[in-house]
Design an enzyme around this catalytic site. Sequence first.
Site, PDB file in Angstrom:
ATOM      1  N   LYS A   1       4.638   7.697 -13.432  1.00  0.00           N
ATOM      2  CA  LYS A   1       3.464   7.490 -12.847  1.00  0.00           C
ATOM      3  C   LYS A   1       2.716   9.087 -12.328  1.00  0.00           C
ATOM      4  O   LYS A   1       1.120   8.603 -12.339  1.00  0.00           O
ATOM      5  CB  LYS A   1       3.091   5.831 -11.685  1.00  0.00           C
ATOM      6  CG  LYS A   1       1.693   6.066 -10.941  1.00  0.00           C
ATOM      7  CD  LYS A   1       1.063   4.765 -10.991  1.00  0.00           C
ATOM      8  CE  LYS A   1      -0.520   5.204 -10.603  1.00  0.00           C
ATOM      9  NZ  LYS A   1      -0.490   4.165  -9.392  1.00  0.00           N
TER      10      LYS A   1
ATOM     11  N   PRO B   1       0.559  -1.084   0.136  1.00  0.00           N
ATOM     12  CA  PRO B   1      -0.235  -0.297  -0.175  1.00  0.00           C
ATOM     13  C   PRO B   1       0.901   1.474   0.104  1.00  0.00           C
ATOM     14  O   PRO B   1       0.540   2.772  -0.623  1.00  0.00           O
ATOM     15  CB  PRO B   1      -0.390  -0.093   0.966  1.00  0.00           C
ATOM     16  CG  PRO B   1      -1.028  -1.538   1.735  1.00  0.00           C
ATOM     17  CD  PRO B   1       0.272  -1.752   1.137  1.00  0.00           C
TER      18      PRO B   1
ATOM     19  N   THR C   1       3.276   2.062  -5.616  1.00  0.00           N
ATOM     20  CA  THR C   1       2.743   3.664  -5.759  1.00  0.00           C
ATOM     21  C   THR C   1       3.523   3.684  -4.461  1.00  0.00           C
ATOM     22  O   THR C   1       2.950   4.262  -3.844  1.00  0.00           O
ATOM     23  CB  THR C   1       1.674   3.603  -6.098  1.00  0.00           C
ATOM     24  OG1 THR C   1       1.811   3.532  -7.613  1.00  0.00           O
ATOM     25  CG2 THR C   1       1.652   5.408  -6.547  1.00  0.00           C
TER      26      THR C   1
END
Lengths: 329, 329, 329, 329
Positions: free
Chosen positions: D202, D97, D127
Amino acid sequence: MLSSLIDFSDYSFIKCNTVKSDPLSSRSMASKTPVGFIGLGNMGSPMAKNLLRNGYPVIATDVFPESCKELQDLGAQVVDSPAEVADKADRIITMLPSSPNVIEVYTGPNGILKKVKKGTLLIDSSTIDPAVSKEMAVAAEKMGAVFMDAPVSGGVGAASLAKLTFMVGGVEEEYHAAQELLTCMGANVVYCGQVGTGQAAKICNNMLLAIGMIGTAETMNLGIRLGLDPKLLAQILNMSSGRCWSSDTYNPVPGVMEGVPSANNYQGGFGTTLMAKDLGLAQNTATNTKTPIPLGSLAHQIYRVMSARGYANKDFSSVFQFLREEEGQ
Amino acid sequence: MLSSLIDFSDYSFIKCNTVKSDPLSSRSMASKTPVGFIGLGNMGSPMAKNLLRNGYPVIATDVFPESCKELQDLGAQVVDSPAEVADKADRIITMLPSSPNVIEVYTGPNGILKKVKKGTLLIDSSTIDPAVSKEMAVAAEKMGAVFMDAPVSGGVGAASLAKLTFMVGGVEEEYHAAQELLTCMGANVVYCGQVGTGQAAKICNNMLLAIGMIGTAETMNLGIRLGLDPKLLAQILNMSSGRCWSSDTYNPVPGVMEGVPSANNYQGGFGTTLMAKDLGLAQNTATNTKTPIPLGSLAHQIYRVMSARGYANKDFSSVFQFLREEEGQ
Amino acid sequence: MLSSLIDFSDYSFIKCNTVKSDPLSSRSMASKTPVGFIGLGNMGSPMAKNLLRNGYPVIATDVFPESCKELQDLGAQVVDSPAEVADKADRIITMLPSSPNVIEVYTGPNGILKKVKKGTLLIDSSTIDPAVSKEMAVAAEKMGAVFMDAPVSGGVGAASLAKLTFMVGGVEEEYHAAQELLTCMGANVVYCGQVGTGQAAKICNNMLLAIGMIGTAETMNLGIRLGLDPKLLAQILNMSSGRCWSSDTYNPVPGVMEGVPSANNYQGGFGTTLMAKDLGLAQNTATNTKTPIPLGSLAHQIYRVMSARGYANKDFSSVFQFLREEEGQ
Amino acid sequence: MLSSLIDFSDYSFIKCNTVKSDPLSSRSMASKTPVGFIGLGNMGSPMAKNLLRNGYPVIATDVFPESCKELQDLGAQVVDSPAEVADKADRIITMLPSSPNVIEVYTGPNGILKKVKKGTLLIDSSTIDPAVSKEMAVAAEKMGAVFMDAPVSGGVGAASLAKLTFMVGGVEEEYHAAQELLTCMGANVVYCGQVGTGQAAKICNNMLLAIGMIGTAETMNLGIRLGLDPKLLAQILNMSSGRCWSSDTYNPVPGVMEGVPSANNYQGGFGTTLMAKDLGLAQNTATNTKTPIPLGSLAHQIYRVMSARGYANKDFSSVFQFLREEEGQ
């Protein structure tokens, strides 16, 4: 000097102190035991000198050997690493530029915690992310030591004159012990709460300061373009609900006040890059705690842009100059 | 009452007045000639009553007949239109909601300028765009009349108690004549300069007020999430460079101060939509003068969003509540 | 030429047109009656020439006599005032710099409406506040004339090549009549709705354009500092959800695309002050309709600051340059 | 399903890949050796299943035992800790997470690096902050292992359908080995450069996406209040320079497009809190690299406020709803 303009030396900060204090604990005053000092830069050096002046033996170190020389001449013992300082002193003050330096000095291979003794009092006066202060406190506690954060307000001038303000976070029982040392270097010491709250208080104050300063600059600029005399506008604001420290004590418009950086081409004072750094800390803590700070965040961006556009070393009140130019000029 | 919290009644505003004043000109004091009053809303009505209390005959009108009734019972003469007021009085005060109303009352088909007499003194206490004030002044001058802008600070309570503050723009020679009337309705009257500067001063103050309030709300919220006690944080800010009117006089955090809207569920005080309106004026004047106001502009957007999301009628310090909620609550 | 980069000439704008059009109404095509043209600046002059080229007699005027000379040599009849134009033509196009000019040309002492004939078609191609367009439409209607707003996209190059895009607001029944003339000057004509919606469409597009451009500049700059190759980053964005016109058609980073201002030191294109002007219109309409535009408003402030700091005449994609500089450079 | 709307599955992302690839290296294809998988949440679980489907033995672990059960039933071997995974597999994928989880899983007491074998390929699809990716790469290198960051675009739906897009950062020589595994789980794999650039790509994309979405929402809202039909306005923008992914593919205004969250009361899609998280990463990396991101920063604040005001679980295009409400409603 202008360098001390952003201190709180006119205020009785100590009144905030909610701890009933007996400033001289018997333990430490029986005789003045050595105090460690790590980080002898523009701020750290005069702070350490004030400890010497108050009769404390000082054990010091810094990554730059030349920074140690002057202090050595004044009687300090210079050693090679934070670990050595920790080996020889049970009260240590650190004054470092940023979070990574603090992490290295405390937890690095030659860091304080490699040789720290049980019961040692560690006081960090660097301005860093409060989350890092908390990490250091946890790491120190594992070694039986006590860590407190005690960032300062006031520039080099205030440091030299022992007029700094310290905002202290840490366990309340140890606050008096910290206070004994900090009062040698500052005029005001305020206890803020658990570890990290000293940093929090400083970051919060400087964020609101930045917002107030940019707001004052915008407002004065708008008023001037609408035909108001700047001095009269400042008077009106200062008597009204628009009043703030930046309008009544540190007005950014040249000609409105004397003795402030705006009267001296924005030299001296508190540099734009330093403000941008503090706003970066505010931004990070806000992001990490999911706290919205729309104006604080925009203030950060503005000082960031200014830092890159020729205002890096000007006082942060130069935002008036940054915003005022008109098209075609 | 909370409604008067945003006034300047603790300040000697009159000291700003750079005009040497002989407050009672012989012309108007020979006998108290009638004063026209147009706009008998929440603010205008108590203002007109204070003129009556001071012995001035009042000729009044309003688009809502019922608003006139009460004043009529107190002795005012009520007429049908601004033009009729102008026909019967050579000093006229207007107190209207917004720029279009002012334009209509002055230059409309039944407007003041249709029947204004040479030398009439026109005082507009509405809060409007200073550009409109200037237009009205030009239009009045063509008819041989004099127009001044004199917006107020202070709410309904201050209006009732004759404790308003007036910020006055217009030709300096006529300022004394205006002052004579305004002192019947307010505690402070400040001369700001040419026509429009009264509006400019008010807009500037309220823009900086909004920035300071949102900044204080963000800062208090961030500090609380970082573990600081709100009262202690307020104390620290108020002794430091983060200090502003919103932190030390009107703190937005419930529990920090008494007697302010934050202590009363943000009831009373200065509503969010009113602040949004004033920020809209600031925005418009800034756009028209090509003045950058990054924080003022963002403050405007925030109060605009709040106005649409249930905060319209809460005091503007409720921005703390708007920003504070945490995810999952 | 770069000057035409911000047009829509590659798009079949006409498809948006929801009006079933019979492009040549019998009335106007029986013979080509004179067309009035007011405002012969950089844009108006080539537009008027295209009317001449299409066989329309042109009755022209401009406040600068020299602007009229060239058109006169090409066969246009030059007269002294907008009123005279209205006296001689029942279809009039105006192309003016800003709202006050439009108000003067239509409603001033020598304005169009002083002599306008019943049934005259008035088409304003200026970019102005839609509220002013609506006012002009009301004033025109009182005289029995019809007013439409038809601002353009595309620069001087597109005007010369008759490749402008017109966004038209006004009563639908008259759209065909407007279209007949506009297709002589533009490649695309789109009917947007009631009076003012042409302006609204243009303002909305340019606001989103400004947001996208600044956003692209920030993103490219951040990515580059994080170690991404600018061309690769542009490719990734353009294949992804970050894609926008500013990233895929007009990339602001030098070296990423050819044939755009960023490849030519930000010369040509759409100047920063022109963008700031359009954002000012967006800001005003948003304020007046109480619409929150947080990013649009901040974009406005950024272009306002840039306009005053040496970027006034650079293409608006130079915001990349404005933001990219690093401290110490 | 709406959950896959934010992927890039319509794009040939692989074209960005500047590495000439021989997708099946002889080493790994001689026989399918086990692949470690750590983090079996909403995304990790379907990703691991796709490895199983492709014939790879999977050694998995997760802090929640129940998450492991389903995968075990499908044939995966479940072990107790990341260290054990590292003991049994020389290719490991992590899907966690946030940054602290990644730090724990790699460098914690039972972390991968405690037992990692020389030459092991570590692929992190979480991420997180690119600075943390770099730290992990350095730590892995010390153990003789190779770390690559490979965050994904695309939601749970895309994960199930093996239609994710992977943006990969790391040493180019190992990219093919990573690609072999990633193509089992995604439709597109793009090589971005050195370690951390996958995260950077991203973050950059999502920041520009957020800016474009809020900008589109503001613009559509303003246009609608100015009288434009939303569908027509979207058409105009999409043919013009205001065009962006949020206007032409994912329009936030109900009724403009079908098959997007705005057509379904903002359910599904990409949640506001997830966007706020990614913007927090963008904010942190920008602060740390001293990069000004005025619009990105404000977008972050807006999604932060929305997350706390009832929009946490709505799709991020619900910012239109957040901004649109009018006063009095």
